[in-house]
Design a protein around this motif. Structure first.
Motif, PDB file in Angstrom:
ATOM      1  N   ALA A  35      -0.391 -13.303  -7.347  1.00  0.00           N
ATOM      2  CA  ALA A  35       0.933 -13.663  -7.838  1.00  0.00           C
ATOM      3  C   ALA A  35       1.626 -12.445  -8.441  1.00  0.00           C
ATOM      4  CB  ALA A  35       0.826 -14.760  -8.889  1.00  0.00           C
ATOM      5  N   ARG A  36       2.944 -12.421  -8.264  1.00  0.00           N
ATOM      6  CA  ARG A  36       3.800 -11.430  -8.923  1.00  0.00           C
ATOM      7  C   ARG A  36       4.778 -12.249  -9.743  1.00  0.00           C
ATOM      8  NH1 ARG A  36       6.029  -7.727  -4.758  1.00  0.00           N
ATOM      9  NH2 ARG A  36       6.847  -9.693  -3.982  1.00  0.00           N
ATOM     10  N   GLY A  37       4.583 -12.240 -11.060  1.00  0.00           N
ATOM     11  CA  GLY A  37       5.375 -13.123 -11.919  1.00  0.00           C
ATOM     12  C   GLY A  37       5.003 -14.565 -11.605  1.00  0.00           C
ATOM     13  N   ARG A  38       5.996 -15.370 -11.280  1.00  0.00           N
ATOM     14  CA  ARG A  38       5.751 -16.783 -10.954  1.00  0.00           C
ATOM     15  C   ARG A  38       5.716 -17.024  -9.443  1.00  0.00           C
ATOM     16  NH1 ARG A  38       6.417 -20.151 -15.383  1.00  0.00           N
ATOM     17  NH2 ARG A  38       7.056 -21.900 -14.048  1.00  0.00           N
ATOM     18  N   GLU A  39       5.721 -15.941  -8.662  1.00  0.00           N
ATOM     19  CA  GLU A  39       5.764 -16.032  -7.199  1.00  0.00           C
ATOM     20  C   GLU A  39       4.371 -15.806  -6.604  1.00  0.00           C
ATOM     21  OE1 GLU A  39       7.803 -13.577  -3.476  1.00  0.00           O
ATOM     22  OE2 GLU A  39       7.875 -12.756  -5.494  1.00  0.00           O
ATOM     23  N   LEU A  40       3.891 -16.766  -5.813  1.00  0.00           N
ATOM     24  CA  LEU A  40       2.647 -16.586  -5.080  1.00  0.00           C
ATOM     25  C   LEU A  40       2.929 -15.721  -3.863  1.00  0.00           C
ATOM     26  CD1 LEU A  40       1.093 -20.166  -5.191  1.00  0.00           C
ATOM     27  CD2 LEU A  40       0.556 -18.190  -6.622  1.00  0.00           C
ATOM     28  N   LEU A  41       2.035 -14.781  -3.587  1.00  0.00           N
ATOM     29  CA  LEU A  41       2.257 -13.820  -2.507  1.00  0.00           C
ATOM     30  C   LEU A  41       1.357 -14.107  -1.310  1.00  0.00           C
ATOM     31  CD1 LEU A  41       2.427 -10.553  -4.648  1.00  0.00           C
ATOM     32  CD2 LEU A  41       4.323 -11.955  -3.829  1.00  0.00           C
ATOM     33  N   THR A  42       1.898 -13.911  -0.123  1.00  0.00           N
ATOM     34  CA  THR A  42       1.117 -14.029   1.099  1.00  0.00           C
ATOM     35  C   THR A  42       0.431 -12.691   1.387  1.00  0.00           C
ATOM     36  OG1 THR A  42       2.982 -13.366   2.473  1.00  0.00           O
ATOM     37  CG2 THR A  42       2.711 -15.742   2.045  1.00  0.00           C
ATOM     38  N   LEU A  43      -0.500 -12.696   2.309  1.00  0.00           N
ATOM     39  CA  LEU A  43      -1.250 -11.481   2.625  1.00  0.00           C
ATOM     40  C   LEU A  43      -0.371 -10.368   3.178  1.00  0.00           C
ATOM     41  CD1 LEU A  43      -4.500 -12.983   4.170  1.00  0.00           C
ATOM     42  CD2 LEU A  43      -4.218 -11.932   1.923  1.00  0.00           C
ATOM     43  N   ASP A  44       0.765 -10.706   3.816  1.00  0.00           N
ATOM     44  CA  ASP A  44       1.624  -9.676   4.375  1.00  0.00           C
ATOM     45  C   ASP A  44       2.742  -9.235   3.425  1.00  0.00           C
ATOM     46  OD1 ASP A  44       2.907 -12.122   4.636  1.00  0.00           O
ATOM     47  OD2 ASP A  44       3.862 -11.617   6.520  1.00  0.00           O
ATOM     48  N   ALA A  45       2.796  -9.799   2.223  1.00  0.00           N
ATOM     49  CA  ALA A  45       3.802  -9.400   1.234  1.00  0.00           C
ATOM     50  C   ALA A  45       3.514  -7.973   0.755  1.00  0.00           C
ATOM     51  CB  ALA A  45       3.797 -10.360   0.047  1.00  0.00           C
ATOM     52  N   ARG A  46       4.590  -7.215   0.491  1.00  0.00           N
ATOM     53  CA  ARG A  46       4.423  -5.839  -0.002  1.00  0.00           C
ATOM     54  C   ARG A  46       4.505  -5.826  -1.526  1.00  0.00           C
ATOM     55  NH1 ARG A  46       4.040  -1.833   3.221  1.00  0.00           N
ATOM     56  NH2 ARG A  46       4.968  -0.283   1.860  1.00  0.00           N
ATOM     57  N   VAL A  47       3.641  -5.031  -2.118  1.00  0.00           N
ATOM     58  CA  VAL A  47       3.687  -4.805  -3.561  1.00  0.00           C
ATOM     59  C   VAL A  47       3.971  -3.323  -3.784  1.00  0.00           C
ATOM     60  CG1 VAL A  47       2.300  -6.775  -4.266  1.00  0.00           C
ATOM     61  CG2 VAL A  47       1.143  -4.710  -3.591  1.00  0.00           C
ATOM     62  N   GLU A  48       4.764  -3.041  -4.798  1.00  0.00           N
ATOM     63  CA  GLU A  48       5.261  -1.687  -5.039  1.00  0.00           C
ATOM     64  C   GLU A  48       4.655  -1.097  -6.308  1.00  0.00           C
ATOM     65  OE1 GLU A  48       7.245  -0.332  -2.767  1.00  0.00           O
ATOM     66  OE2 GLU A  48       7.570  -2.180  -1.640  1.00  0.00           O
ATOM     67  N   ASP A  49       4.872   0.203  -6.497  1.00  0.00           N
ATOM     68  CA  ASP A  49       4.319   0.916  -7.655  1.00  0.00           C
ATOM     69  C   ASP A  49       4.690   0.270  -8.987  1.00  0.00           C
ATOM     70  OD1 ASP A  49       2.710   2.919  -6.610  1.00  0.00           O
ATOM     71  OD2 ASP A  49       4.379   4.289  -6.321  1.00  0.00           O
ATOM     72  N   GLY A  50       5.903  -0.192  -9.163  1.00  0.00           N
ATOM     73  CA  GLY A  50       6.345  -0.746 -10.433  1.00  0.00           C
ATOM     74  C   GLY A  50       5.953  -2.193 -10.675  1.00  0.00           C
ATOM     75  N   ASP A  51       5.302  -2.822  -9.700  1.00  0.00           N
ATOM     76  CA  ASP A  51       4.952  -4.241  -9.816  1.00  0.00           C
ATOM     77  C   ASP A  51       3.737  -4.470 -10.707  1.00  0.00           C
ATOM     78  OD1 ASP A  51       6.972  -4.882  -8.050  1.00  0.00           O
ATOM     79  OD2 ASP A  51       5.637  -5.156  -6.327  1.00  0.00           O
ATOM     80  N   THR A  52       3.692  -5.661 -11.292  1.00  0.00           N
ATOM     81  CA  THR A  52       2.484  -6.162 -11.943  1.00  0.00           C
ATOM     82  C   THR A  52       2.073  -7.400 -11.167  1.00  0.00           C
ATOM     83  OG1 THR A  52       3.119  -5.339 -14.126  1.00  0.00           O
ATOM     84  CG2 THR A  52       1.490  -7.121 -14.059  1.00  0.00           C
ATOM     85  N   VAL A  53       0.853  -7.385 -10.653  1.00  0.00           N
ATOM     86  CA  VAL A  53       0.359  -8.537  -9.893  1.00  0.00           C
ATOM     87  C   VAL A  53      -0.920  -9.052 -10.533  1.00  0.00           C
ATOM     88  CG1 VAL A  53       1.410  -7.839  -7.712  1.00  0.00           C
ATOM     89  CG2 VAL A  53      -0.891  -7.099  -8.231  1.00  0.00           C
ATOM     90  N   GLU A  54      -1.138 -10.344 -10.385  1.00  0.00           N
ATOM     91  CA  GLU A  54      -2.366 -10.968 -10.869  1.00  0.00           C
ATOM     92  C   GLU A  54      -3.170 -11.453  -9.682  1.00  0.00           C
ATOM     93  OE1 GLU A  54      -2.756 -13.452 -14.444  1.00  0.00           O
ATOM     94  OE2 GLU A  54      -0.559 -13.438 -14.428  1.00  0.00           O
ATOM     95  N   VAL A  55      -4.461 -11.177  -9.722  1.00  0.00           N
ATOM     96  CA  VAL A  55      -5.386 -11.667  -8.711  1.00  0.00           C
ATOM     97  C   VAL A  55      -6.283 -12.676  -9.427  1.00  0.00           C
ATOM     98  CG1 VAL A  55      -7.215 -11.072  -7.085  1.00  0.00           C
ATOM     99  CG2 VAL A  55      -5.319  -9.465  -7.486  1.00  0.00           C
ATOM    100  N   ILE A  56      -6.211 -13.916  -8.970  1.00  0.00           N
ATOM    101  CA  ILE A  56      -6.907 -15.025  -9.652  1.00  0.00           C
ATOM    102  C   ILE A  56      -7.916 -15.624  -8.692  1.00  0.00           C
ATOM    103  CG2 ILE A  56      -6.607 -17.232 -10.836  1.00  0.00           C
ATOM    104  CD1 ILE A  56      -3.566 -16.243 -11.130  1.00  0.00           C
ATOM    105  N   ARG A  57      -9.171 -15.654  -9.117  1.00  0.00           N
ATOM    106  CA  ARG A  57     -10.215 -16.242  -8.276  1.00  0.00           C
ATOM    107  C   ARG A  57     -10.050 -17.757  -8.240  1.00  0.00           C
ATOM    108  NH1 ARG A  57     -14.288 -14.051  -5.964  1.00  0.00           N
ATOM    109  NH2 ARG A  57     -14.372 -12.266  -7.349  1.00  0.00           N
ATOM    110  N   ALA A  58     -10.080 -18.288  -7.039  1.00  0.00           N
ATOM    111  CA  ALA A  58      -9.990 -19.731  -6.864  1.00  0.00           C
ATOM    112  C   ALA A  58     -11.339 -20.349  -7.227  1.00  0.00           C
ATOM    113  CB  ALA A  58      -9.633 -20.070  -5.414  1.00  0.00           C
ATOM    114  N   ILE A  59     -11.293 -21.383  -8.045  1.00  0.00           N
ATOM    115  CA  ILE A  59     -12.505 -22.072  -8.491  1.00  0.00           C
ATOM    116  C   ILE A  59     -12.367 -23.535  -8.129  1.00  0.00           C
ATOM    117  CG2 ILE A  59     -13.912 -22.698 -10.485  1.00  0.00           C
ATOM    118  CD1 ILE A  59     -12.825 -20.189 -11.878  1.00  0.00           C
ATOM    119  N   SER A  60     -13.406 -24.063  -7.527  1.00  0.00           N
ATOM    120  CA  SER A  60     -13.375 -25.500  -7.204  1.00  0.00           C
ATOM    121  C   SER A  60     -14.526 -26.173  -7.925  1.00  0.00           C
ATOM    122  CB  SER A  60     -13.483 -25.722  -5.703  1.00  0.00           C
ATOM    123  OG  SER A  60     -14.715 -25.253  -5.226  1.00  0.00           O
TER     124      SER A  60
END
Length: 67
Positions: A38-63
């Motif tokens: 996610a970038r902010g409140r937006e979920l990102l797809t695998l082909d989405a681009r992330v830039e130098d100034g971005d903050t992204v969160e990688v969250i492990r899916a737990i079931s």
């Protein structure tokens, strides 16, 4: 870019961009099937681009299972 990993403990890393989410997960040696990005409140797809100034969160899916 700032990458916040929640897998499950919080860890922060700095990586140079730009790159796709797929490339980001490859650099972090993470399986795309087991996380969401996610970038902010937006979920990102695998082909989405992330830039130098971005903050992204990688969250492990737990079931969990039911009783």
């Amino acid at each position: 870019m700032k990458v916040i990993l929640r897998t499950p403990h919080k860890e922060e890393r700095e990586l140079a961009g730009p790159m796709t989410v797929r490339e980001l997960l490859e650099r972090l040696d993470l399986d795309p099937e087991g996380v969401i990005v996610a970038r902010g409140r937006e979920l990102l797809t695998l082909d989405a681009r992330v830039e130098d100034g971005d903050t992204v969160e990688v969250i492990r899916a737990i079931s969990g299972g039911g009783a």
